[in-house]
Design a protein around this motif. Structure first.
Motif, PDB file in Angstrom:
ATOM      1  N   LEU A 163       3.689  14.047  -7.437  1.00  0.00           N
ATOM      2  CA  LEU A 163       4.517  12.881  -7.141  1.00  0.00           C
ATOM      3  C   LEU A 163       4.731  12.085  -8.430  1.00  0.00           C
ATOM      4  CD1 LEU A 163       5.867  11.088  -4.996  1.00  0.00           C
ATOM      5  CD2 LEU A 163       3.649  10.022  -4.593  1.00  0.00           C
ATOM      6  N   LEU A 164       6.002  11.881  -8.748  1.00  0.00           N
ATOM      7  CA  LEU A 164       6.352  11.126  -9.950  1.00  0.00           C
ATOM      8  C   LEU A 164       7.023   9.825  -9.520  1.00  0.00           C
ATOM      9  CD1 LEU A 164       6.550  11.213 -13.098  1.00  0.00           C
ATOM     10  CD2 LEU A 164       8.800  12.260 -12.802  1.00  0.00           C
ATOM     11  N   LEU A 165       6.392   8.700  -9.843  1.00  0.00           N
ATOM     12  CA  LEU A 165       6.920   7.386  -9.478  1.00  0.00           C
ATOM     13  C   LEU A 165       7.475   6.720 -10.718  1.00  0.00           C
ATOM     14  CD1 LEU A 165       3.930   6.136  -7.259  1.00  0.00           C
ATOM     15  CD2 LEU A 165       6.018   7.326  -6.526  1.00  0.00           C
ATOM     16  N   CYS A 166       8.733   6.291 -10.642  1.00  0.00           N
ATOM     17  CA  CYS A 166       9.394   5.738 -11.828  1.00  0.00           C
ATOM     18  C   CYS A 166       9.971   4.368 -11.510  1.00  0.00           C
ATOM     19  CB  CYS A 166      10.539   6.649 -12.273  1.00  0.00           C
ATOM     20  SG  CYS A 166      10.066   8.365 -12.487  1.00  0.00           S
ATOM     21  N   ASP A 167       9.459   3.345 -12.168  1.00  0.00           N
ATOM     22  CA  ASP A 167       9.949   1.984 -11.944  1.00  0.00           C
ATOM     23  C   ASP A 167      10.941   1.632 -13.051  1.00  0.00           C
ATOM     24  OD1 ASP A 167      10.339  -0.547 -11.006  1.00  0.00           O
ATOM     25  OD2 ASP A 167       8.234  -1.141 -11.079  1.00  0.00           O
ATOM     26  N   GLU A 168      12.206   1.585 -12.705  1.00  0.00           N
ATOM     27  CA  GLU A 168      13.266   1.264 -13.676  1.00  0.00           C
ATOM     28  C   GLU A 168      13.135   2.102 -14.949  1.00  0.00           C
ATOM     29  OE1 GLU A 168      15.705  -0.866 -13.226  1.00  0.00           O
ATOM     30  OE2 GLU A 168      15.051  -2.382 -11.785  1.00  0.00           O
TER      31      GLU A 168
END
Ligand SMILES: Nc1ncnc2c1ncn2[C@@H]1O[C@H](COP(=O)(O)OP(=O)(O)OP(=O)(O)O)[C@@H](O)[C@H]1O
Ligand SMILES: [Mg+2]
Length: 237
Positions: A163-168
Protein backbone atom coordinates in the motif's frame (compact mmCIF):
# COMPACT_ATOMS: atom_id res chain seq x y z
CA UNK A 1 -2.51 -8.91 -13.13
CA UNK A 2 -3.52 -8.18 -9.54
CA UNK A 3 -6.70 -9.85 -8.28
CA UNK A 4 -9.53 -7.46 -7.50
CA UNK A 5 -10.78 -7.80 -3.95
CA UNK A 6 -11.33 -5.37 -1.11
CA UNK A 7 -7.90 -4.64 0.25
CA UNK A 8 -8.68 -1.54 2.27
CA UNK A 9 -12.12 -1.60 3.90
CA UNK A 10 -13.14 1.36 6.03
CA UNK A 11 -16.38 1.40 8.01
CA UNK A 12 -17.87 4.17 10.13
CA UNK A 13 -14.48 5.80 10.58
CA UNK A 14 -14.54 8.75 12.97
CA UNK A 15 -11.93 11.19 14.16
CA UNK A 16 -12.14 14.41 16.13
CA UNK A 17 -9.65 16.79 17.66
CA UNK A 18 -10.10 18.78 20.86
CA UNK A 19 -12.90 18.69 23.41
CA UNK A 20 -15.80 20.83 24.64
CA UNK A 21 -16.17 24.08 22.70
CA UNK A 22 -12.94 23.31 20.84
CA UNK A 23 -14.15 19.93 19.62
CA UNK A 24 -13.72 19.56 15.89
CA UNK A 25 -15.13 16.57 14.04
CA UNK A 26 -12.74 15.84 11.19
CA UNK A 27 -13.96 12.45 9.93
CA UNK A 28 -17.65 11.92 10.45
CA UNK A 29 -18.30 8.28 9.61
CA UNK A 30 -16.34 7.30 6.51
CA UNK A 31 -17.27 4.12 4.62
CA UNK A 32 -15.37 2.98 1.58
CA UNK A 33 -13.48 0.06 0.15
CA UNK A 34 -10.50 0.00 -2.17
CA UNK A 35 -9.52 -3.06 -4.16
CA UNK A 36 -6.05 -4.53 -4.36
CA UNK A 37 -4.05 -2.98 -7.17
CA UNK A 38 -6.27 0.07 -7.58
CA UNK A 39 -5.13 3.64 -7.95
CA UNK A 40 -7.48 5.68 -5.79
CA UNK A 41 -7.50 9.47 -5.93
CA UNK A 42 -8.99 11.40 -3.03
CA UNK A 43 -10.13 14.97 -3.65
CA UNK A 44 -11.68 17.56 -1.36
CA UNK A 45 -11.29 21.12 -0.14
CA UNK A 46 -8.60 22.17 2.30
CA UNK A 47 -9.54 21.06 5.81
CA UNK A 48 -11.98 18.38 4.65
CA UNK A 49 -9.98 15.62 6.36
CA UNK A 50 -7.88 14.12 3.56
CA UNK A 51 -4.56 14.02 5.38
CA UNK A 52 -6.27 12.81 8.54
CA UNK A 53 -7.81 9.95 6.56
CA UNK A 54 -4.43 9.02 5.11
CA UNK A 55 -2.75 9.21 8.52
CA UNK A 56 -5.34 6.84 9.98
CA UNK A 57 -4.95 4.33 7.12
CA UNK A 58 -1.20 4.63 7.63
CA UNK A 59 -1.52 3.88 11.33
CA UNK A 60 0.07 7.23 12.24
CA UNK A 61 -2.95 8.36 14.26
CA UNK A 62 -5.67 6.57 16.22
CA UNK A 63 -9.31 6.53 15.16
CA UNK A 64 -12.12 7.45 17.58
CA UNK A 65 -14.58 5.00 16.06
CA UNK A 66 -15.14 2.59 13.22
CA UNK A 67 -12.76 0.12 11.66
CA UNK A 68 -9.95 0.12 9.12
CA UNK A 69 -9.28 -3.28 7.60
CA UNK A 70 -6.14 -3.60 5.51
CA UNK A 71 -5.62 -7.00 3.93
CA UNK A 72 -8.05 -8.49 6.43
CA UNK A 73 -6.42 -7.00 9.52
CA UNK A 74 -8.21 -4.35 11.64
CA UNK A 75 -5.72 -1.58 12.41
CA UNK A 76 -7.94 -0.05 15.09
CA UNK A 77 -7.43 -3.02 17.41
CA UNK A 78 -3.72 -3.61 16.80
CA UNK A 79 -1.24 -3.13 19.63
CA UNK A 80 1.36 -0.37 19.02
CA UNK A 81 4.09 -2.93 18.26
CA UNK A 82 1.90 -4.66 15.69
CA UNK A 83 0.98 -1.31 14.16
CA UNK A 84 4.68 -0.57 13.82
CA UNK A 85 5.18 -3.89 12.12
CA UNK A 86 2.27 -3.12 9.75
CA UNK A 87 3.87 0.20 8.81
CA UNK A 88 7.24 -1.42 8.20
CA UNK A 89 5.92 -4.41 6.31
CA UNK A 90 2.97 -3.15 4.30
CA UNK A 91 3.25 0.57 3.89
CA UNK A 92 4.98 3.25 1.86
CA UNK A 93 4.15 6.84 2.80
CA UNK A 94 4.97 9.84 0.59
CA UNK A 95 4.54 13.17 2.34
CA UNK A 96 4.04 16.51 0.66
CA UNK A 97 7.32 17.96 1.85
CA UNK A 98 9.66 15.10 1.03
CA UNK A 99 10.86 14.34 4.60
CA UNK A 100 14.33 13.35 3.45
CA UNK A 101 17.21 13.05 5.92
CA UNK A 102 19.43 16.04 5.04
CA UNK A 103 22.71 14.44 6.15
CA UNK A 104 22.25 11.30 4.07
CA UNK A 105 22.86 11.11 0.34
CA UNK A 106 20.06 10.35 -2.11
CA UNK A 107 21.12 6.71 -2.19
CA UNK A 108 21.46 6.45 1.59
CA UNK A 109 18.02 8.00 2.07
CA UNK A 110 16.59 5.12 0.05
CA UNK A 111 18.80 2.47 1.66
CA UNK A 112 17.63 3.24 5.18
CA UNK A 113 14.08 2.26 4.37
CA UNK A 114 15.16 -0.72 2.25
CA UNK A 115 16.54 -2.22 5.47
CA UNK A 116 13.03 -2.17 6.96
CA UNK A 117 11.70 -4.59 4.39
CA UNK A 118 12.06 -8.33 4.03
CA UNK A 119 11.84 -8.16 0.23
CA UNK A 120 13.18 -4.75 -0.82
CA UNK A 121 13.72 -3.77 -4.43
CA UNK A 122 17.28 -3.45 -5.69
CA UNK A 123 18.39 0.07 -4.73
CA UNK A 124 20.55 0.71 -7.81
CA UNK A 125 17.83 -0.49 -10.18
CA UNK A 126 15.31 1.73 -8.42
CA UNK A 127 17.69 4.73 -8.56
CA UNK A 128 17.95 4.19 -12.33
CA UNK A 129 14.20 3.98 -12.86
CA UNK A 130 13.74 7.09 -10.72
CA UNK A 131 16.27 8.93 -12.89
CA UNK A 132 18.42 9.48 -9.80
CA UNK A 133 21.36 7.18 -10.41
CA UNK A 134 23.72 9.95 -11.50
CA UNK A 135 22.64 12.00 -8.45
CA UNK A 136 22.91 9.13 -5.97
CA UNK A 137 25.90 10.53 -4.07
CA UNK A 138 24.51 14.06 -3.68
CA UNK A 139 22.73 15.36 -0.61
CA UNK A 140 19.06 16.41 -0.86
CA UNK A 141 19.95 20.13 -0.84
CA UNK A 142 22.08 19.59 -3.97
CA UNK A 143 19.20 18.32 -6.13
CA UNK A 144 15.97 19.89 -7.45
CA UNK A 145 12.54 19.71 -5.81
CA UNK A 146 11.38 17.13 -8.34
CA UNK A 147 14.46 15.00 -7.70
CA UNK A 148 13.88 15.26 -3.95
CA UNK A 149 10.30 14.14 -4.43
CA UNK A 150 11.47 11.24 -6.60
CA UNK A 151 13.82 10.28 -3.79
CA UNK A 152 10.96 10.48 -1.27
CA UNK A 153 8.91 8.22 -3.52
CA UNK A 154 11.93 5.92 -3.83
CA UNK A 155 12.09 5.68 -0.03
CA UNK A 156 8.49 4.52 0.00
CA UNK A 157 8.82 2.21 -3.02
CA UNK A 158 12.06 0.43 -2.16
CA UNK A 159 10.19 -1.50 0.51
CA UNK A 160 8.00 -2.94 -2.26
CA UNK A 161 4.94 -2.00 -0.19
CA UNK A 162 1.47 -3.42 -0.65
CA UNK A 163 0.00 0.00 0.00
CA UNK A 164 1.43 3.32 -1.11
CA UNK A 165 -0.10 6.42 0.51
CA UNK A 166 0.71 9.75 -1.10
CA UNK A 167 -0.29 13.08 0.43
CA UNK A 168 -0.13 15.78 -2.24
CA UNK A 169 2.84 14.11 -3.96
CA UNK A 170 2.91 16.78 -6.66
CA UNK A 171 1.76 19.70 -4.52
CA UNK A 172 5.13 21.46 -4.61
CA UNK A 173 6.08 20.56 -8.18
CA UNK A 174 5.75 22.19 -11.58
CA UNK A 175 3.61 20.74 -14.37
CA UNK A 176 6.30 18.73 -16.14
CA UNK A 177 7.78 17.26 -12.96
CA UNK A 178 4.30 16.48 -11.62
CA UNK A 179 3.52 14.46 -14.71
CA UNK A 180 6.81 12.56 -14.45
CA UNK A 181 6.01 11.68 -10.83
CA UNK A 182 2.51 10.51 -11.76
CA UNK A 183 3.89 8.39 -14.60
CA UNK A 184 6.33 6.86 -12.15
CA UNK A 185 3.48 5.94 -9.81
CA UNK A 186 1.55 4.44 -12.69
CA UNK A 187 4.60 2.36 -13.70
CA UNK A 188 5.04 1.12 -10.16
CA UNK A 189 1.37 0.24 -9.90
CA UNK A 190 1.54 -1.72 -13.15
CA UNK A 191 4.85 -3.41 -12.40
CA UNK A 192 4.37 -4.35 -8.76
CA UNK A 193 0.58 -4.24 -8.38
CA UNK A 194 0.70 -2.08 -5.26
CA UNK A 195 -2.45 -0.28 -4.24
CA UNK A 196 -2.02 3.50 -4.32
CA UNK A 197 -4.04 6.21 -2.61
CA UNK A 198 -3.20 9.72 -3.83
CA UNK A 199 -4.56 12.76 -2.02
CA UNK A 200 -4.56 15.86 -4.19
CA UNK A 201 -6.22 19.19 -4.89
CA UNK A 202 -5.66 18.67 -8.60
CA UNK A 203 -8.91 17.31 -10.06
CA UNK A 204 -7.17 16.45 -13.36
CA UNK A 205 -5.28 13.67 -11.58
CA UNK A 206 -8.59 11.90 -10.90
CA UNK A 207 -8.71 10.95 -14.60
CA UNK A 208 -5.90 8.40 -14.09
CA UNK A 209 -7.61 6.80 -11.08
CA UNK A 210 -9.58 3.56 -10.96
CA UNK A 211 -11.53 4.99 -8.03
CA UNK A 212 -12.28 8.58 -7.09
CA UNK A 213 -13.24 9.61 -3.56
CA UNK A 214 -14.34 13.13 -2.72
CA UNK A 215 -14.44 14.34 0.86
CA UNK A 216 -16.34 17.30 2.19
CA UNK A 217 -16.50 18.24 5.87
CA UNK A 218 -15.34 14.80 6.94
CA UNK A 219 -17.84 12.87 4.85
CA UNK A 220 -17.54 11.09 1.53
CA UNK A 221 -19.72 12.87 -1.00
CA UNK A 222 -18.52 10.92 -4.03
CA UNK A 223 -17.18 7.36 -4.30
CA UNK A 224 -17.06 6.18 -7.87
CA UNK A 225 -15.26 3.86 -10.20
CA UNK A 226 -13.67 5.30 -13.30
CA UNK A 227 -14.40 2.81 -16.09
CA UNK A 228 -11.80 4.19 -18.48
CA UNK A 229 -8.86 5.76 -16.68
CA UNK A 230 -6.38 7.59 -18.90
CA UNK A 231 -2.63 7.15 -18.63
CA UNK A 232 -0.70 9.71 -16.62
CA UNK A 233 1.00 10.88 -19.82
CA UNK A 234 -2.37 12.00 -21.20
CA UNK A 235 -3.31 14.17 -18.23
CA UNK A 236 -3.46 17.89 -18.79
CA UNK A 237 -4.28 20.86 -16.58
N1 LIG B 1 -3.38 17.59 15.16
C1 LIG B 1 -4.46 18.35 14.97
N2 LIG B 1 -5.05 19.01 15.99
C2 LIG B 1 -6.16 19.75 15.80
N3 LIG B 1 -6.78 19.92 14.62
C3 LIG B 1 -6.24 19.28 13.56
C4 LIG B 1 -5.06 18.48 13.67
N4 LIG B 1 -4.78 17.98 12.45
C5 LIG B 1 -5.72 18.46 11.62
N5 LIG B 1 -6.60 19.24 12.27
C6 LIG B 1 -7.79 19.90 11.70
O1 LIG B 1 -8.56 18.89 11.08
C7 LIG B 1 -9.15 19.38 9.88
C8 LIG B 1 -8.78 18.44 8.73
O2 LIG B 1 -7.37 18.51 8.54
P1 LIG B 1 -6.65 17.73 7.36
O3 LIG B 1 -5.21 18.02 7.51
O4 LIG B 1 -7.08 16.31 7.40
O5 LIG B 1 -7.27 18.44 6.09
P2 LIG B 1 -6.89 18.26 4.55
O6 LIG B 1 -8.14 17.88 3.83
O7 LIG B 1 -5.71 17.40 4.43
O8 LIG B 1 -6.53 19.75 4.14
P3 LIG B 1 -5.40 20.30 3.11
O9 LIG B 1 -5.98 20.08 1.75
O10 LIG B 1 -5.31 21.76 3.44
O11 LIG B 1 -4.12 19.55 3.35
C9 LIG B 1 -8.64 20.79 9.69
O12 LIG B 1 -9.65 21.68 10.13
C10 LIG B 1 -7.44 20.86 10.58
O13 LIG B 1 -7.24 22.15 11.07
MG1 LIG C 1 -3.72 17.70 3.87
Amino acid sequence: MATKRAYVQVNGLKKHYGDGDARLTVLDGIDTSINRGEICVMLGPSGSGKSTFLNLIGGLEDADGGSIMVDGCDLTVLKPADLGEYRRRELGFVFQFYNLVPDLTIKENIEVTAHLSKNPLNVDDLLRSLGLYEHRNKFPRQVSGGQQQRCAIGRALVKNPGLLLCDEPTGALDYKTSKEILQLMEDVNRTYGCTIIIVTHNTAIARMANRVLRLRDGRIVEDGLNESPVSAAELDW
